[in-house]
Design an enzyme around this catalytic site. Structure first.
Site, PDB file in Angstrom:
ATOM      1  N   GLY A 214      67.919  29.149-101.053  1.00  0.00           N
ATOM      2  CA  GLY A 214      68.924  29.530-102.050  1.00  0.00           C
ATOM      3  C   GLY A 214      69.395  28.423-102.975  1.00  0.00           C
TER       4      GLY A 214
ATOM      5  CD  GLU B 170      74.184  27.117 -98.374  1.00  0.00           C
ATOM      6  OE1 GLU B 170      73.102  27.057 -98.996  1.00  0.00           O
ATOM      7  OE2 GLU B 170      74.318  27.697 -97.291  1.00  0.00           O
ATOM      8  CG  ASP B 171      72.731  29.805-101.464  1.00  0.00           C
ATOM      9  OD1 ASP B 171      73.396  29.437-100.466  1.00  0.00           O
ATOM     10  OD2 ASP B 171      71.862  30.700-101.385  1.00  0.00           O
TER      11      ASP B 171
ATOM     12  CG  ASP C 235      79.810  35.144 -96.593  1.00  0.00           C
ATOM     13  OD1 ASP C 235      80.919  35.514 -96.963  1.00  0.00           O
ATOM     14  OD2 ASP C 235      78.996  35.917 -96.049  1.00  0.00           O
TER      15      ASP C 235
ATOM     16  CG  PHE D 283      74.943  40.623-101.616  1.00  0.00           C
ATOM     17  CD1 PHE D 283      75.078  39.808-100.497  1.00  0.00           C
ATOM     18  CD2 PHE D 283      73.698  40.713-102.222  1.00  0.00           C
ATOM     19  CE1 PHE D 283      73.998  39.109 -99.982  1.00  0.00           C
ATOM     20  CE2 PHE D 283      72.608  40.031-101.716  1.00  0.00           C
ATOM     21  CZ  PHE D 283      72.758  39.222-100.598  1.00  0.00           C
TER      22      PHE D 283
HETATM   23  P1  IMP Z   1      77.819  31.823 -94.031  1.00  0.00           P
HETATM   24  O1  IMP Z   1      77.102  31.183 -92.897  1.00  0.00           O
HETATM   25  O2  IMP Z   1      78.511  33.085 -93.619  1.00  0.00           O
HETATM   26  O3  IMP Z   1      78.749  30.906 -94.783  1.00  0.00           O
HETATM   27  O4  IMP Z   1      76.707  32.354 -95.015  1.00  0.00           O
HETATM   28  C1  IMP Z   1      76.080  31.553 -95.923  1.00  0.00           C
HETATM   29  C2  IMP Z   1      74.706  32.096 -96.227  1.00  0.00           C
HETATM   30  O5  IMP Z   1      74.700  33.524 -96.341  1.00  0.00           O
HETATM   31  C3  IMP Z   1      74.243  31.570 -97.566  1.00  0.00           C
HETATM   32  O6  IMP Z   1      73.474  30.403 -97.382  1.00  0.00           O
HETATM   33  C4  IMP Z   1      73.421  32.707 -98.119  1.00  0.00           C
HETATM   34  O7  IMP Z   1      72.068  32.561 -97.716  1.00  0.00           O
HETATM   35  C5  IMP Z   1      73.959  33.952 -97.467  1.00  0.00           C
HETATM   36  N1  IMP Z   1      74.866  34.687 -98.366  1.00  0.00           N
HETATM   37  C6  IMP Z   1      76.190  34.891 -98.193  1.00  0.00           C
HETATM   38  N2  IMP Z   1      76.705  35.608 -99.191  1.00  0.00           N
HETATM   39  C7  IMP Z   1      75.690  35.852-100.047  1.00  0.00           C
HETATM   40  C8  IMP Z   1      75.605  36.541-101.307  1.00  0.00           C
HETATM   41  O8  IMP Z   1      76.581  37.075-101.873  1.00  0.00           O
HETATM   42  N3  IMP Z   1      74.380  36.570-101.872  1.00  0.00           N
HETATM   43  C9  IMP Z   1      73.275  35.986-101.326  1.00  0.00           C
HETATM   44  N4  IMP Z   1      73.318  35.325-100.160  1.00  0.00           N
HETATM   45  C10 IMP Z   1      74.507  35.263 -99.516  1.00  0.00           C
HETATM   46 MG    MG Z   2      71.488  30.092 -98.257  1.00  0.00          MG
END
Ligand code: IMP
Ligand code: MG
Length: 181
Positions: A44, A99-100, A103, A152
């Site tokens: 990402g 990081e992209d 979340d 999303f």
């Molecule tokens: P976390 O571990 O819950 O913080 O999730 C982070 C990862 O979830 C990111 O590196 C993304 O790959 C994926 N992710 C979370 N939200 C989105 C979104 O809105 N679009 C695309 N990927 C997402």
């Molecule tokens: Mg990611």
């Protein structure tokens, strides 16, 4: 060609480019006289890192890491696994994780802990997007492009089912696109 799949555009190409230049300038200022290692979280963050690296006026090294999370593709499952480790040592380096999107914070917390054990000189986090209201684990985000609502997002590296990464802007998909699958 993907415009018909989008419900709306969250961040335009121009807004992204302006913000990336600002973050690059800030990093350049804060790391004066130092070398910086940018760690791209695949897949990402690839677009963001390619632009960010060019916006930093310092010696910059790149490395890449891949984390897999189990579970369905639009909600992060909280289960993360290191699928590809770094190619180079980070001991005594100034490291910025790129990081992209943050979340829940689960992915970054895992990676920060994992990399901290290798004793870099410093370790910071730079994310393009932050879904701040979804955070479950408080992790410090040192550089952030945009805080976005709980929707999303795809484009500029972010995918749905590995697609839409090559969009030059960040958009929200129409609901019917998920429902087809
Ligand atoms: P976390 O571990 O819950 O913080 O999730 C982070 C990862 O979830 C990111 O590196 C993304 O790959 C994926 N992710 C979370 N939200 C989105 C979104 O809105 N679009 C695309 N990927 C997402
Ligand atoms: Mg990611």
């Amino acid at each position: 060609m993907f415009e018909q799949d989008m419900e709306k555009i969250l961040v335009t190409t121009e807004e992204i480019q302006k913000r990336v230049q600002e973050i690059g300038a800030q990093i350049t200022k804060e790391y004066q006289g130092k070398e910086v290692t940018l760690i791209c979280l695949l897949n990402g963050a690839i677009t963001f890192m390619a632009d960010l690296g060019r916006a930093i006026d310092l010696i910059v090294c790149y490395d890449f890491m891949k984390v897999s999370s189990y579970g369905n593709s639009t909600v992060s499952s909280g289960n993360v696994r290191i699928a590809k480790d770094l190619a180079n040592e980070i001991f005594s380096k100034h490291v910025i994780i790129v990081e992209d999107i943050v979340d829940t914070g689960t992915t970054l917390e895992r990676i920060v802990n994992f990399l901290q054990e290798r004793n870099p000189a410093s370790l910071k986090v730079c994310c393009l997007l932050d879904k701040a209201e979804r955070r479950k684990i408080e992790i410090p985000v040192d550089y952030c492009g945009f805080v976005i609502p709980d929707e999303f997002a795809v484009g500029y590296g972010l995918d749905y089912d590995e697609k839409y990464r090559n969009l030059p802007y960040i958009g929200v998909l129409k609901e019917e696109i998920y429902k087809e699958n």
